[in-house]
Design an enzyme around this catalytic site. Sequence first.
Site, PDB file in Angstrom:
ATOM      1  N   TRP A  17      36.263  34.056  34.718  1.00 51.08           N
ATOM      2  CA  TRP A  17      36.840  32.845  35.279  1.00 51.08           C
ATOM      3  C   TRP A  17      35.889  32.125  36.217  1.00 51.08           C
ATOM      4  CZ3 TRP A  17      40.599  29.862  33.726  1.00 51.08           C
ATOM      5  CH2 TRP A  17      41.474  30.398  32.767  1.00 51.08           C
ATOM      6  N   ASP A  45      39.878  30.767  43.981  1.00 53.26           N
ATOM      7  CA  ASP A  45      40.787  30.649  42.839  1.00 53.26           C
ATOM      8  C   ASP A  45      41.681  31.887  42.864  1.00 53.26           C
ATOM      9  OD1 ASP A  45      42.068  30.735  40.409  1.00 53.26           O
ATOM     10  OD2 ASP A  45      40.268  30.458  39.198  1.00 53.26           O
ATOM     11  N   LYS A  59      51.127  33.392  36.363  1.00 55.70           N
ATOM     12  CA  LYS A  59      50.951  34.845  36.509  1.00 55.70           C
ATOM     13  C   LYS A  59      52.054  35.388  37.413  1.00 55.70           C
ATOM     14  CE  LYS A  59      46.709  33.960  34.875  1.00 55.70           C
ATOM     15  NZ  LYS A  59      46.291  34.198  33.491  1.00 55.70           N
TER      16      LYS A  59
END
Lengths: 363, 363
Positions: free
Chosen positions: A103, A170, A194
Amino acid sequence: MTSSRPFNFAPGPATLPEPVLRQVAAEMLDWHGSGMSVMEMSHRGKEFGSILEAAERDLRELLAVPANVRILFMQGGGLGENAIVPMNLSRGGKVDVVVTGSWSRKSAAEARRYADVQIAADIGKSHKIPTDWALRDDAAYVHVCTNETIDGVEFHELPQLANGVPLVIDVSSHVLSRPIDWSRVGLAFGGAQKNIGPAGMTMVFVRDDLLGRALNICPSAFNYETVAANQSMFNTPPTFAIYVAGLVFQWIKGLEYGGKQGLAAIEQRNIDKAALLYGALDASGFYENRVDPSCRSRMNVPFLLKDEKLNDTFLAEAKAAGLLSLKGHKSVGGMRASIYNAMPLEGVQALVGFMQDFEARHG
Amino acid sequence: MTSSRPFNFAPGPATLPEPVLRQVAAEMLDWHGSGMSVMEMSHRGKEFGSILEAAERDLRELLAVPANVRILFMQGGGLGENAIVPMNLSRGGKVDVVVTGSWSRKSAAEARRYADVQIAADIGKSHKIPTDWALRDDAAYVHVCTNETIDGVEFHELPQLANGVPLVIDVSSHVLSRPIDWSRVGLAFGGAQKNIGPAGMTMVFVRDDLLGRALNICPSAFNYETVAANQSMFNTPPTFAIYVAGLVFQWIKGLEYGGKQGLAAIEQRNIDKAALLYGALDASGFYENRVDPSCRSRMNVPFLLKDEKLNDTFLAEAKAAGLLSLKGHKSVGGMRASIYNAMPLEGVQALVGFMQDFEARHG
């Protein structure tokens, strides 16, 4: 609390608290006597206004977000934010990115459209967060992904940047699983799918002094200053996703575990779930997790069967045992158990029991 | 089919078909025996894959979308698309915008970040779509908002551009209320929250030959070519919103009205609903709609009480009569009845009956 539903280890969108789903279903045709589903409400009406206000208040309380940090509910997703952050903060200057997995690598690539990006450190194939970072004092910000969903790597302490450059984190895949040390953070962002709710909602936590730096090419709908000035209502926000998120916030506030309540309870439960699963992995010669113990994720636990020929059998038998979505990301292979907030301890116990049984039969 | 719920005339998010809401509620904890809510499904799994595939297929069938037009399900909202379209299509060159109300005016302002924008025509305060357009042969595209939600202005025929420049249409607030003449369209886009489903999903219909023109500063998540190449799965799409949209598509396909079925039935019902309401407005000296009959919207009907002092009473009595969200947009004042696809004829009959009764008592 036990559930009749299978345990779903999907990496996101992911399992949600069953009481939240039951409430959403019950309120589907008529929210609080309004005669409307939340999906049908004008975002400018007083009903949705109260939902948005409560969601923001509860989120602020749960994470102890200081008054100088604005909370924005936006559209665009976590991947969209990889561009939206540099559009808002880079000023076309320098951005340092610490690469700890897939990511953060994507974030670095996207930021290159807008800024001079330098990789300050790269985890490579070491499975351990590097400690030696090449930071530039004149960078607009430093980007870190504090939980790498695919690689199973998590920061257990946020870095304290000596040079005063704002830290951007993040937090997509572990937000609300633990506290955030806001004294070290300039901006935090995360997709909802999530730990929070349905895909399509993005949360941004941004320090006041970082507003007003957007590049001219930043779309109005994604300009933090504009969104903040309009209390997340410059454009139509993802209303239904905000409503579900608000119910999840309420659920966390009421959660009790290990003599604790709220975020402390959910964190303790996450610690215990992770300890149980990593303990089982480390005690076995049949399974393997390669991440350094100093930075193993409490949320995403990738693991390999040492005999990869058994992968398909493992997945089929797990599914038959009511343990869903355990296949690892294609870039990593093997298995991955995502054990987000809404996964009960019983789910991890069931997984560990299944794994030990599987090993006994196939090991 | 009658409903016990009030009639909700909100401009978007807006009323949805009750059978769809009932199905969403019923499937909330277990979609089709999967053991998961749609909110909890991995977007890469076969369950959600089947939902996405069916939604796209049904939408393509309903609107007779030709094979050379790609359908994208995205995040970002209609307002976001005001920037995303010029990022993808303008090449930094010329864009001509026909201003017919608030939304096209916003689109023009946003496109100026990326292109040389010219207002080809402006409705001003005329309440009639101008016919004389100043178009440039070397424009990258011409932008038209085919239904202005705030102003109640609709194109009943798409323009045929003689110069071969691609036509971009913002169909946010009337998509699926009528057919689209694709022979005249290069790109169509719309937010979901009027006729389709929950806010947070955006649909883009883009002709193949317009892919691959994005500016470098276009975020990957919003690059049509990237999104198309990944079947709307480059990033996590708004999965739950796509699921609800798919149920709405199924509902339209099955709808029967006036001896017609599907899109033809919904269009006929919309024609009849609009005729009933405009007829009542025009027959009254108490209410007024100022839009020229040639371009009155079938979806959004703004109207004024000639005695504005009665506005608050009208709204309060309407709410008590089970007629919700009739307040006009703040920039226009008065009232607005949004009578999207999911508003049954009975809802408009109830509104007209109430209006006549109110006039009898207060006129």
